[in-house]
Design a protein around this motif. Structure first.
Motif, PDB file in Angstrom:
ATOM      1  N   VAL A 222      -6.930   4.686  -0.195  1.00  0.00           N
ATOM      2  CA  VAL A 222      -5.963   5.772  -0.268  1.00  0.00           C
ATOM      3  C   VAL A 222      -5.206   5.833  -1.591  1.00  0.00           C
ATOM      4  O   VAL A 222      -4.643   6.867  -1.924  1.00  0.00           O
ATOM      5  CB  VAL A 222      -4.947   5.723   0.891  1.00  0.00           C
ATOM      6  N   ARG A 223      -5.175   4.758  -2.327  1.00  0.00           N
ATOM      7  CA  ARG A 223      -4.372   4.803  -3.555  1.00  0.00           C
ATOM      8  C   ARG A 223      -5.219   5.280  -4.713  1.00  0.00           C
ATOM      9  O   ARG A 223      -6.435   5.124  -4.736  1.00  0.00           O
ATOM     10  CB  ARG A 223      -3.791   3.415  -3.852  1.00  0.00           C
ATOM     11  N   ARG A 224      -4.532   5.876  -5.670  1.00  0.00           N
ATOM     12  CA  ARG A 224      -5.267   6.429  -6.807  1.00  0.00           C
ATOM     13  C   ARG A 224      -5.040   5.657  -8.091  1.00  0.00           C
ATOM     14  O   ARG A 224      -5.778   5.791  -9.043  1.00  0.00           O
ATOM     15  CB  ARG A 224      -4.862   7.882  -7.026  1.00  0.00           C
TER      16      ARG A 224
ATOM     17  N   LEU B 199      -9.198  12.584   2.441  1.00  0.00           N
ATOM     18  CA  LEU B 199      -9.524  11.241   1.993  1.00  0.00           C
ATOM     19  C   LEU B 199      -8.498  10.260   2.522  1.00  0.00           C
ATOM     20  O   LEU B 199      -8.839   9.175   2.993  1.00  0.00           O
ATOM     21  CB  LEU B 199      -9.560  11.222   0.467  1.00  0.00           C
ATOM     22  N   LEU B 200      -7.255  10.675   2.463  1.00  0.00           N
ATOM     23  CA  LEU B 200      -6.169   9.812   2.909  1.00  0.00           C
ATOM     24  C   LEU B 200      -6.349   9.428   4.364  1.00  0.00           C
ATOM     25  O   LEU B 200      -6.369   8.265   4.743  1.00  0.00           O
ATOM     26  CB  LEU B 200      -4.844  10.548   2.707  1.00  0.00           C
TER      27      LEU B 200
ATOM     28  N   LEU C 196       4.353   2.418 -16.327  1.00  0.00           N
ATOM     29  CA  LEU C 196       4.039   3.165 -15.112  1.00  0.00           C
ATOM     30  C   LEU C 196       5.254   3.212 -14.222  1.00  0.00           C
ATOM     31  O   LEU C 196       6.034   2.282 -14.159  1.00  0.00           O
ATOM     32  CB  LEU C 196       2.897   2.474 -14.360  1.00  0.00           C
TER      33      LEU C 196
ATOM     34  N   GLU D 117       1.613   8.111 -10.726  1.00  0.00           N
ATOM     35  CA  GLU D 117       0.498   8.338  -9.835  1.00  0.00           C
ATOM     36  C   GLU D 117       0.798   9.536  -8.942  1.00  0.00           C
ATOM     37  O   GLU D 117       1.643   9.452  -8.053  1.00  0.00           O
ATOM     38  CB  GLU D 117       0.255   7.109  -8.956  1.00  0.00           C
ATOM     39  N   PRO D 118       0.186  10.654  -9.160  1.00  0.00           N
ATOM     40  CA  PRO D 118       0.450  11.810  -8.308  1.00  0.00           C
ATOM     41  C   PRO D 118       0.031  11.490  -6.889  1.00  0.00           C
ATOM     42  O   PRO D 118      -0.905  10.729  -6.678  1.00  0.00           O
ATOM     43  CB  PRO D 118      -0.412  12.916  -8.916  1.00  0.00           C
TER      44      PRO D 118
ATOM     45  N   GLN E 173      -1.628  11.400  -3.372  1.00  0.00           N
ATOM     46  CA  GLN E 173      -3.022  11.663  -3.012  1.00  0.00           C
ATOM     47  C   GLN E 173      -3.140  13.095  -2.499  1.00  0.00           C
ATOM     48  O   GLN E 173      -2.631  13.438  -1.435  1.00  0.00           O
ATOM     49  CB  GLN E 173      -3.450  10.665  -1.924  1.00  0.00           C
ATOM     50  N   LYS E 174      -3.791  13.944  -3.277  1.00  0.00           N
ATOM     51  CA  LYS E 174      -3.861  15.358  -2.883  1.00  0.00           C
ATOM     52  C   LYS E 174      -4.868  15.549  -1.771  1.00  0.00           C
ATOM     53  O   LYS E 174      -4.708  16.391  -0.907  1.00  0.00           O
ATOM     54  CB  LYS E 174      -4.267  16.196  -4.102  1.00  0.00           C
TER      55      LYS E 174
ATOM     56  N   CYS F  14      -4.873  -4.297  -4.320  1.00  0.00           N
ATOM     57  CA  CYS F  14      -5.348  -4.303  -2.948  1.00  0.00           C
ATOM     58  C   CYS F  14      -6.582  -5.185  -2.819  1.00  0.00           C
ATOM     59  O   CYS F  14      -6.778  -5.888  -1.821  1.00  0.00           O
ATOM     60  CB  CYS F  14      -5.663  -2.892  -2.480  1.00  0.00           C
TER      61      CYS F  14
ATOM     62  N   SER G 110       4.048   1.667  -0.989  1.00  0.00           N
ATOM     63  CA  SER G 110       5.071   1.867  -2.013  1.00  0.00           C
ATOM     64  C   SER G 110       4.607   2.786  -3.129  1.00  0.00           C
ATOM     65  O   SER G 110       3.460   2.750  -3.559  1.00  0.00           O
ATOM     66  CB  SER G 110       5.450   0.495  -2.584  1.00  0.00           C
ATOM     67  N   LYS G 111       5.554   3.623  -3.571  1.00  0.00           N
ATOM     68  CA  LYS G 111       5.204   4.548  -4.627  1.00  0.00           C
ATOM     69  C   LYS G 111       5.260   3.910  -6.003  1.00  0.00           C
ATOM     70  O   LYS G 111       4.454   4.200  -6.871  1.00  0.00           O
ATOM     71  CB  LYS G 111       6.154   5.745  -4.601  1.00  0.00           C
TER      72      LYS G 111
ATOM     73  N   ILE H  28      -2.989  -0.418  -8.563  1.00  0.00           N
ATOM     74  CA  ILE H  28      -2.707  -0.679  -7.150  1.00  0.00           C
ATOM     75  C   ILE H  28      -4.007  -1.004  -6.416  1.00  0.00           C
ATOM     76  O   ILE H  28      -4.061  -1.917  -5.589  1.00  0.00           O
ATOM     77  CB  ILE H  28      -2.027   0.537  -6.487  1.00  0.00           C
TER      78      ILE H  28
ATOM     79  N   VAL I  19       0.823  -1.195   0.000  1.00  0.00           N
ATOM     80  CA  VAL I  19       0.000   0.000   0.000  1.00  0.00           C
ATOM     81  C   VAL I  19       0.861   1.251   0.000  1.00  0.00           C
ATOM     82  O   VAL I  19       0.538   2.255  -0.642  1.00  0.00           O
ATOM     83  CB  VAL I  19      -0.950  -0.020   1.231  1.00  0.00           C
TER      84      VAL I  19
ATOM     85  N   PRO J 205       4.760   1.203  -8.679  1.00  0.00           N
ATOM     86  CA  PRO J 205       3.857   0.057  -8.897  1.00  0.00           C
ATOM     87  C   PRO J 205       4.602  -1.259  -9.001  1.00  0.00           C
ATOM     88  O   PRO J 205       4.105  -2.282  -8.523  1.00  0.00           O
ATOM     89  CB  PRO J 205       3.160   0.381 -10.207  1.00  0.00           C
TER      90      PRO J 205
ATOM     91  N   LEU K  49     -15.004   5.261   0.232  1.00  0.00           N
ATOM     92  CA  LEU K  49     -14.913   5.753   1.605  1.00  0.00           C
ATOM     93  C   LEU K  49     -16.305   5.771   2.237  1.00  0.00           C
ATOM     94  O   LEU K  49     -16.507   5.288   3.361  1.00  0.00           O
ATOM     95  CB  LEU K  49     -14.307   7.146   1.613  1.00  0.00           C
TER      96      LEU K  49
END
Lengths: 168, 456, 492, 109, 632
Positions: free
Chosen positions: D23-25, A92-93, A79, A84-85, A87-88, D33, A25-26, D29, A23, A28, E616
């Motif tokens: 949480v992932r976009r 939500l995070l 990828l 994947e930018p 999470q702004k 999950c 890791s940046k 991924i 989860v 992929p 969510l």
């Protein structure tokens, strides 16, 4: 602490750690690798639980075939960490994490009260997980679902083809 | 067992598909009538055939047949892979049949997946349309998520079941308080099933997917697939958890209320008829949930009736909508003048959805309410449902108003062109009239359908 | 032999129904007019023939029962008892009157218009005849739908919003009633085929505790109160009356409001006696307040239709109050008043329609001195208006007198307070007559012509009805006596 | 070893999967999950199978195999899902050159 | 005996026929035919009435039941007529005076179009029909039918010239005021039904003892409210002067001779009830007297000839109520009769004057008519003397009887009563003097056309003048002649029960002589004073000041009513219309709709299109469900 317990803890830590890294890791590709680690750990658990056949299948199908497919797609799309930018939406995070943890908490709290959960799972022994037994069951009692799952595969196949085919 | 029939039916064209369906329906009816299987296949008791299931399957198939007849030509317009689409629809139908007859959680699981996977594809079948893509991906991700939840639920049910079995009848949780594991499994199953029937708060995929998918498939999804979900839902909860109903009834009540509320309220403001129908389908699901809430004889009869009434009306409405090409409510302006047959039949469908007497929609809502009242618990829900039904009249009648009472607005010049494109064949119109009559006949004599339950 | 299958109630329901369906397919404008008038006259003939029977229902073919949803205990059961006979007669009488009076009105797509009119008649007949709760609800809604379409399609400027409000309002209320019906149903005894029954006899004997009755009462009452309408459920009414085509307004105000009253008498009073006793003061209080309230508002109205609408609210307020007094006298009064109110208000609408059609306005302030140009119209309107304010020897006097008697017996203060509306009614009615008909003509009314033959005919008929019922009302009481007594005895 | 060790383990894995979905976009991924969630459930099934075979294995000989076969089928389902899912993701990538799920917001309200 | 009942229904029926013929045939009939039909039916009724009158002299009461009006088991109201002394007396007055006025009208209304002419007679016949119904009715409901019927006819006739909006307003006012009274009447009837279950006179009067005194007081008070409306008593009298807007014969018939006496008839009819309610009697006496005085003061300063007569009518009606209040039922009925003669005479005379002056009603513009219209003049003078109470004219006897009764009840009442009588004499002779004496003050044009009215007008005047002079002789007081009061003897069966309760209290002869003398002297002084003051009246536009101005403006009662009752009611109506209806009730209904719309718009935003958010929210949903299921 017996050997099985040591094994259990080792595999558990491996699985959970792999999952967390997946989860977090940046990249992929890294995620996929962590997931494979987790799968291997889970397969280890299967062996501990006398489900040798499933353990094998898990490694072959999941860790082998499916994950390779994933890897293949990731490579195909080229990828990487930047694709994947981050999470702004902080809200939500955090709320996502918190909600997930709460879910765990609720489940654990509920199960704590239960009595069934204290039943023991003896490691080793038993032959339920042998291919022979499973095969017997699969082709006698479970022949119908087995047939039906062919429909499932067929539809998945057709679907994948339909989706991937370039429009003429 | 019907799956086998379908697989062989790799329909290469609409007519073959229709023919195949007709045969299956016939077989089905004969079986229903005689009460014994024609093809006895040993499924190790994993499927159960009783009148309820069979009537339901018949309803689903008749609806599909009508769907094919009405919209078959529209399926051909979606893309190049016509035969594949038909095949996929048949697979879904097979899944629906499994969901209607399952006796173990395994079949339920597989059946639900057989329903879902082709649908992901059908949703995304309009490949160049970004909306369609988006809908497919959303549907897929959330569908897979719910699969996970369902699997987790099955695991807990299995763990909590002292007999260690997947047969739903053996899950019977006894009379006392449920063991925690069963309870957890139940909630997981509830969530997964709620997702399939798009009950609030697990409905989020519905509007987007219905909106994004090609209208002809939306029609299918909103009707046959949805009622398939319901039959699975009610069978699972009746057979597995019927005895401990009071312990989970509140959950259903809350979900039902939320579904009715959100579905109806959100539909009010929609400008696109297609999207409005998506929300209305959520709202209708709320009404159908009452049957699961009540879980008695009336609920089962009502669900059958509701399935038929709702599906027929929605299929008809979508068939008309597809011809419209302008999906906004304004697009319907003046339809009453241009295409009186379409408008009148659409009115019948809308009235049925609203639940006006003389239509099947009324009878089905009536049965639902009666089931809920008979249950005797949480009576506020009944009042709430009724108030929501009144809200539903609000948005359904907006379309009727547009069709009959509003003139084609002049400032949007394109409207005339779009209406002109709503050229229809006489067969099409005849079919619509047939459906409308069917709805009215069912509204007058619901026992034509419900009495089948009393055979055997 | 045929009598076993085709009974008078059948004719009353199905004749307009079939005629209505046929009307849809008559393309010629004059053809469909003639057809619908003919059909409604035939219905009237049937209805007249029902009046001669006494209350021996089965023997005379006035009741019919067909097991419709056998396993549910719902049947297609209709019967023409005293209540039903009066109200079906009102319906049968009103429709030809309405159709003839508006004969020359031009409607686009007249076949649909007349078809829907006849369908609504069928629905109304069904409401008044049904002795099965589910059937009653069926017709209750069925009567509404054609009217909704009629109003929305052929109504005035703001018709869509107004009728929509009306529709949603009544639909919501009737859904609540549906819940009530189901609840009562589940507490009834069964039939040989079902656990419970929807028949009215079963409802009468339903085992309901007072607490259950008290909330069921409101479920039913709200539905009927909206229809009547009783203050404060009335706001749909003036708008709808104003916006509907006049023919439909006549149906709405002349007959449909009676559905609510009828519902109270047939379904609420006998089924929830305990709740009626519990809430009678609330209902009567609301009704009486509504009477004064509506009368005061009527004084300030400048639009003719709205004025009549509010006056109707006031009159209906008295009726609903009288229903809840549970007095034999009052209920008899209600019965005749339902008929009288129907006749009077239809007459008023006809006159208003004439004025509006001829002059294009219905603002009271813009009209003046019509009496110079249209004496016949004036005389007839004055008669009808005076009947509307219950002048003796007109029909409404009898009804109001009896209702007030009952109300007074119930509680003198209510009667006294409600009596103020008699005065207020005189104020607004005479004010209206004065402003519209008397005085000098203005440029608008100077060219007005008197009414045509068909209008004279129906208005004359109405005036005859007014005087007949006003001078010799006894036949009405003979018809309704037994039915009313049966209801009153439930409270003893 | 008590079975709830396994329950907690798989619940933890499941939750991590859920959090990942939240949480992932990246669609890929997220999908992975979900696979993790499925695996957690599978693990639980196997654990219960073992539990049952010990508790009631004598009277219900099929109790243990049933679960394992179920896991087998769930793997089948997962495989089918993966094939379709990846196809859809690829299709999406082809059209918008992104796998970001938040990029998908043409459909709303 | 049965004969009477066989013909009794004809008495009201004939005018009804007249009404129908004239009403329906108004476009076809010529004026003379309408006139003949109108008058002829009344004449026939009059003849029948005479027959009836003669038949009931033996003291019998006949009740005829024609058909059931309302019969529901619980309530039985028959369409009954009761013929007895009281009703037959009123029959005579109504048909007799009515016939004369019909005859008068044939000439007076001759300028109307045939259509209107016939309509006029139709209305007039309808009025007579209603009035006959009122007095013949055998129970309160039938009486009420007539009661409202006469109100209706009054409304129609006041607004006969409907082009004039003021007239229409006056008509409306009359009707509404009457309705207020009618409500009281109705409530009394309801009360009777509630307590006794019937409205038949004889049953009610027989069972009066079953009522508590509270019931009786309330019933009688409510009945009296009805009477104040119909008979123009405080507080409902203001319609009557305005009612003068109608044609003058109408004023004579309806607003002087007959309809306004309905209240007296009703109370006399129910005398037993009123006798048993002393409180009500006191109220009636006080109201009656107050009305008599108030109206008299207003009449002092009026300039419109018909207004003066109207206020004088109100005032005289007040006297009648005073008589009823003090238990002098015979006196009141007697006064009704004499008043019918002289007031009809006065109105018709005034009509003759107005006719001659082409509609001029302002006395300030008259004068000196004696020269031109001798018959009118003489008959008018006789009427004035009669009303002023100069012996042996009829007014003297009847008024004196009432005042004597008042004195024996309470001397204060008498004092005030005499004061009123003095004022009556004053304003009547002011009227007479201003109109007939002095010089003509109108235009030359008018003077040129002045002439005596035709025979159809003078004939009724003469008859009525004769009656006004000698009418009092049937009620000569005991002091003058033993057995002279033949009216009292005639009506004895009606008031027998009341008499028993009241007992008899005779005044000594000397007191009676004194009382008579006092009132006659007072009246004479007033006459002379008026003669002196107004003999040489000059028209001036000078405005009155002080009390005179208040009197000229009728104590500003209309204005007070307007601001205290009419305006607040209208304001309340406006408040309900604009605030409650639109703001609150509609606001709530529409508010629900708007809330749904708003809610829809907001909830819609939940559907953000973001998968993350969806999941969510789903997870939140899952959490909530778990918490509910597992921990609640």
């Amino acid at each position: 602490m017996s050997i099985t317990e040591i094994l259990f803890w080792f595999l558990s830590v491996l699985a959970v750690g792999g999952a967390m890294l997946l989860v977090a890791s940046k990249n992929p590709v890294h995620s996929i690798l962590y997931l494979i680690i987790t799968f291997f750990a889970v397969s280890g658990h299967y062996i501990l639980l006398n489900a040798q056949f499933l353990a094998i299948v898990n490694i072959i199908v999941y860790a082998g075939a499916i994950m390779v497919l994933f890897l293949f797609v990731v490579m195909l799309m080229n990828l990487n960490a930047d694709s994947e930018p981050p999470q702004k939406n902080r809200l939500l995070l955090y709320s996502g994490t918190i909600a997930g943890c709460c879910l765990l908490l609720v489940l654990v709290a509920a199960l704590k009260q239960s009595s069934t959960t204290s039943q023991l799972v003896e490691m080793g022994g038993g032959d339920a997980g042998l291919i022979k037994n499973l095969g017997m069951a699969l082709f006698s009692d479970y022949v119908f679902p087995f047939e039906i799952s062919s429909v499932l595969f067929l539809s998945a196949m057709i679907g994948a083809v339909v989706i991937s085919k370039k429009e003429a | 067992m019907f799956g086998g029939v379908f697989i062989k039916n790799k329909a290469m064209c609409k007519y073959l598909a229709i023919l195949g369906l007709l045969i299956v329906i016939l077989v089905n009816c004969m079986e229903l009538y005689s009460g014994e299987s024609l093809f006895a296949i040993d499924t190790n008791n994993m499927l159960s055939f009783n009148s309820f299931n069979l009537v339901f399957i018949t309803v689903a198939m008749v609806c599909t047949l009508i769907f094919f007849l009405l919209s078959g030509s529209d399926i051909e317009k979606v893309g190049a892979n016509v035969s594949e689409y038909f095949a996929l629809i048949f697979f879904v139908l097979c899944g629906v049949c499994l969901a209607a007859t399952f006796n173990t959680l395994l079949i339920l699981f597989i059946g639900i997946e057989i329903i879902s996977i082709p649908l992901y594809i059908l949703t995304g079948s309009d490949k160049r349309n970004l909306k369609s893509n988006e809908a497919a991906l959303k549907y897929f991700l959330m569908g897979a998520f719910s699969t996970g939840i369902m699997l987790m639920g099955i695991a807990f049910l299995y763990g909590g079941n002292p007999e260690g079995s997947f047969y739903i009848s053996s899950l019977n949780a006894g009379q006392g308080k449920m063991p925690v594991m069963i309870a957890i499994g139940l909630v997981f199953m509830l969530i997964a099933m709620s997702f399939k029937v798009s009950a609030v708060p697990f409905h989020f995929w519905t509007p987007d997917v219905y909106d994004g998918a090609p209208a002809v498939f939306t029609s299918f999804m909103a009707t046959i697939v949805k009622i398939g979900g319901f039959i699975a839902f009610i069978r699972l909860f009746e057979n597995s958890f019927g005895s401990v109903q009071p312990q989970w009834q509140l959950l259903i009540a809350i979900i039902t209320a939320a579904t009715l509320f959100i579905g109806n309220l959100t539909a009010v403001f929609q400008q696109s008829v297609k999207r409005m129908l998506a929300y209305s389908s959520i709202a209708q699901a709320g009404f159908m949930l009452l049957s699961i809430f009540a879980l008695n004889e009336a609920a089962k009869e009502g669900l059958i009736l509701y399935a038929a009434a709702y599906s027929l009306a929605t299929i008809g409405l979508f068939a008309i909508l597809i011809k419209m090409e302008d999906y906004t409510i304004e697009g319907f302006n003046g339809l009453g003048k241009k295409q009186p047959v379409l408008a009148v039949t659409a009115t019948v469908f809308l009235l049925s959805l609203t639940g006006i007497p003389l239509t099947a929609g009324f009878q089905s809502k009536f049965y639902m309410l009666m089931a809920a009242v008979r249950d005797g618990h949480h009576q506020w829900l009944v009042i709430f449902a009724v108030l929501c039904a009144a809200i539903s009249a609000y948005y359904y009648f907006k379309i009727i108003q547009a069709m009959f009472f509003k003139e084609v607005s002049l400032n949007t010049t394109s409207n005339n062109l779009l209406l002109a494109s709503a050229e229809t064949t006489s067969t099409f119109r005849g079919l619509l009239i047939f459906i409308a009559i069917l709805i009215i006949v069912l509204g007058l004599f619901p026992w034509l359908l419900t009495d089948w339950l009393h055979y055997q | 032999m045929l009598g076993n299958f085709i009974t008078l109630p059948h004719l009353l329901i199905f004749f307009p129904l079939i005629a209505g369906v046929i009307a849809f397919f008559i393309k010629s404008d004059s053809g469909v007019r003639g057809w619908s008038v003919l059909a409604s006259l035939l219905t009237l003939a049937v209805s007249l023939s029902t009046l001669i029977y006494k209350d021996n229902l089965e023997l005379n073919g006035l009741a019919y029962n067909y097991e419709w949803l056998k396993y549910m205990g719902a049947s297609f059961s209709v019967s023409l008892d005293g209540l039903g006979r009066v109200l079906t007669f009102l319906t049968a009488f009103s429709f030809p009157v309405i159709l003839i009076a508006t004969y020359r009105n031009v409607y686009p797509r007249s076949n649909v218009f007349y078809g829907l009119m006849l369908l609504s008649q069928a629905g109304l007949m069904g409401v008044f005849l049904a002795t099965d709760a589910l059937l009653f609800y069926f017709f209750w809604e069925l009567a509404l739908i054609p009217v909704y379409f009629l109003c929305s399609r052929w109504g005035g400027e703001r018709r869509i919003a107004a009728t929509f409000k009306f529709f949603i309002y009544t639909f919501t209320a009737s859904l609540l009633m549906l819940v009530g019906i189901i609840y009562v149903y589940l507490h009834t005894a069964g039939t040989p085929f079902s656990d419970h029954s929807f028949s009215i006899q079963a409802f009468h004997t339903a085992s309901l505790t007072p607490t259950q009755q008290s909330w069921l009462f409101w479920l039913f009452f709200v539905a009927f109160a909206v229809k009547m309408p009783v203050f404060p459920f009335h706001t749909w009414q003036p708008d709808t009356y104003e916006q509907s085509p006049t023919a439909v307004t006549m149906v709405l105000s002349g007959i449909m409001v009676k559905m609510g009253v009828f519902g109270l008498i047939r379904w609420v009073l006998p089924i929830f006696p305990a709740a009626v006793l519990q809430f009678e003061n609330v209902v009567i209080g609301l009704s009486v307040v509504g009477m004064i309230y509506a009368s005061l508002i009527a004084i300030r109205q400048d639009d003719l239709k709205r004025l009549v609408a509010y006056s109707s609210i006031a009159h209906i307020g008295l009726i609903s109050a009288a229903v809840f007094t549970r007095q034999q006298v009052a209920l008899e009064g209600v019965m005749i008043q339902m008929f009288s109110h129907g006749v009077n208000i239809i007459g008023l609408w006809i006159v208003i329609d004439v004025i509006e059609k001829k002059l294009g306005v219905r603002k009271i302030s813009q009209l003046n001195g019509i009496a110079h140009r249209a004496p016949v119209l004036t005389i007839i309107l004055v008669i009808i208006a005076l009947a509307n304010i219950a002048l003796p020897l007109t029909n409404a006097f009898v009804g109001e007198f009896m209702m007030f008697t009952g109300l007074f017996k119930f509680n003198g203060w209510y009667a006294a307070f409600a009596g103020l509306s008699i005065i207020l009614a005189a104020v607004y009615t005479l004010g209206m007559i004065q402003k519209i008909f008397y005085g000098e003509t203005n440029e608008l009314t100077a060219e007005m012509s008197d009414i045509s033959f068909n209008q004279k005919l129906v208005l004359g008929l109405l005036v005859l009805a007014i005087f007949f019922a006003g001078i010799y009302p006894q036949p009405f009481f003979e018809i309704t006596k037994d039915s009313v007594a049966a209801i009153v005895t439930r409270f003893k | 070893m008590p079975v709830y060790y396994y329950i907690f383990l798989s619940a933890t894995l499941f939750t991590i999967g859920v959090i990942g979905v939240l949480v992932r976009r990246s669609a890929i991924i997220v999908f992975m999950c979900i696979e993790l969630m499925l695996n957690a459930a599978n693990l639980l099934l196997v654990a219960f199978s073992k539990m049952h075979s010990q508790a009631i294995g004598a009277t219900h000989p099929t109790a243990a195999t049933d679960a394992q076969i179920f896991v087998f089928f769930s793997m089948v389902v997962a495989a089918a899902e993966v094939s379709v899912g990846l196809a859809i993701i690829v299709l999406m990538y082809r059209n918008v050159h992104s796998v970001d799920v938040n990029f998908l917001n043409r459909l709303k309200n | 005996m049965n004969n009477i009942l066989h013909i009794a229904w004809l008495i009201p029926f004939l005018p009804l026929v007249g009404f129908l013929v004239n009403g329906l045939g108004r476009n076809q009939l010529s004026k003379s035919i309408s006139g003949i039909i109108g008058s002829g039916t009344i004449l026939a009724s009059f003849l029948l009435s005479v027959y009836v009158f003669l038949s009931v002299k033996d003291g019998n009461t006949h009740v005829a039941h024609y058909f059931d009006f309302i019969n529901t088991g619980a309530l039985k109201i028959g369409f009954d007529f009761q013929v007895d002394q009281l009703s037959s007396l009123f029959l005579l007055i109504i048909t007799g005076v009515g016939f004369l006025i019909h005859v008068y009208s044939t000439s007076y209304m001759h300028d109307e179009t045939p259509n209107n002419f016939a309509k006029y007679f139709a209305y007039l016949n309808l009025f007579v029909f209603s009035m006959l119904l009122l007095v013949l009715g055998g129970n309160y409901v039938i009486m009420f039918i007539g009661w409202e019927g006469v109100g209706l006819c009054s409304y129609l006739l006041i607004g006969f010239w409907f082009k004039n909006d003021n007239y229409n307003s006056a008509a409306k006012k009359a009707f509404v005021m009457n309705r207020i009274g009618d409500l009281g009447f109705l409530l009394a009837v309801f009360w009777l039904i509630t307590k006794l279950g019937t409205t038949d006179y004889h049953t009610v009067f027989q069972n009066v003892s079953q009522l508590t005194s509270f019931d009786i007081t309330c019933i009688t008070l409510l009945l009296f409210v009805g009477a104040t409306g119909k008979s123009a008593q405080i507080p409902l009298y203001t319609w009557l002067p305005d009612a003068m807007a109608g044609p003058t014969p109408v004023s004579a018939l309806i607003h002087a001779a007959t309809m306004v006496t309905a209240g007296i008839y009703m109370i006399a009819r129910s005398n037993i009830l009123f006798t048993m309610a002393p409180t009500t009697q006191t109220v009636i006496a006080i109201i009656g007297l107050a009305t008599a005085i108030l109206a008299a003061t207003i009449a002092l300063k009026q300039n419109d000839i018909k207004k003066v007569l109207a206020y004088s009518t109100v005032s005289q009606l007040g006297y009648m109520f005073l008589g009823l209040g003090v238990g002098a039922y015979t006196g009141a009925v007697f006064h009704v009769m004499t008043h019918a003669f002289f007031k009809a005479l006065l109105f018709l005379g005034a009509g003759s004057v107005i006719h001659a002056l082409h509609g001029e009603q302002d006395m300030r513009k008259m004068g000196g008519l004696k020269k031109y219209m001798s018959i009118t003049h003489i008959t008018f003078l006789l009427g004035c003397i009669a009303i002023a109470g100069i012996p042996p004219f009829s007014g003297f006897f009847s008024k004196d009887e009432i005042l004597a009764a008042a004195f024996s009840s309470n001397p204060v009442l008498w004092v005030i009563g005499v004061l009123g009588a003095v004022m009556t004499a004053f304003y009547m002779f002011r009227l007479y003097t201003m109109t007939f004496l002095g010089n003509f003050r109108g235009t030359d044009e008018q003077q040129h056309h002045l002439h005596e009215s035709p025979g159809a007008i003078t004939f009724p005047l003469i008859i009525l003048a004769v009656l006004a002079v000698i009418g009092g002789l049937i009620g000569i007081p005991e002091v003058f002649m033993h057995g002279g009061h033949r009216l009292e003897a005639f009506l004895e069966p009606i008031f027998r029960e009341s008499k028993k309760i009241q007992g008899t209290h005779h005044l000594s002869h000397s007191t009676e002589y004194f009382l008579m003398a006092a009132s006659v002297v007072g009246a004479s002084i007033a006459i002379i004073f008026a003669w002196k003051n107004y003999k040489d009246y000059r028209y001036s536009t000078e405005e009155n000041t002080g009390i005179a101005r208040v009197l000229e403006n009728k104590w500003y009662v209309d204005e007070i009513y307007s601001s205290v009752i009419v305006q607040p009611v209208r304001a309340l109506g406006g408040f309900f219309t604009n605030v409650v209806e639109r703001g609150i009730i509609d606001g709530i209904v529409n508010g629900v709709g708007r809330a749904v719309n708003y809610g829809s718009r907001q909830i819609r935003l939940l559907q953000s299109g973001q998968v993350g958010t969806y999941v969510l929210l789903m997870v939140f949903g899952i959490l909530i469900l778990f918490v509910i299921q597992l921990f609640l």
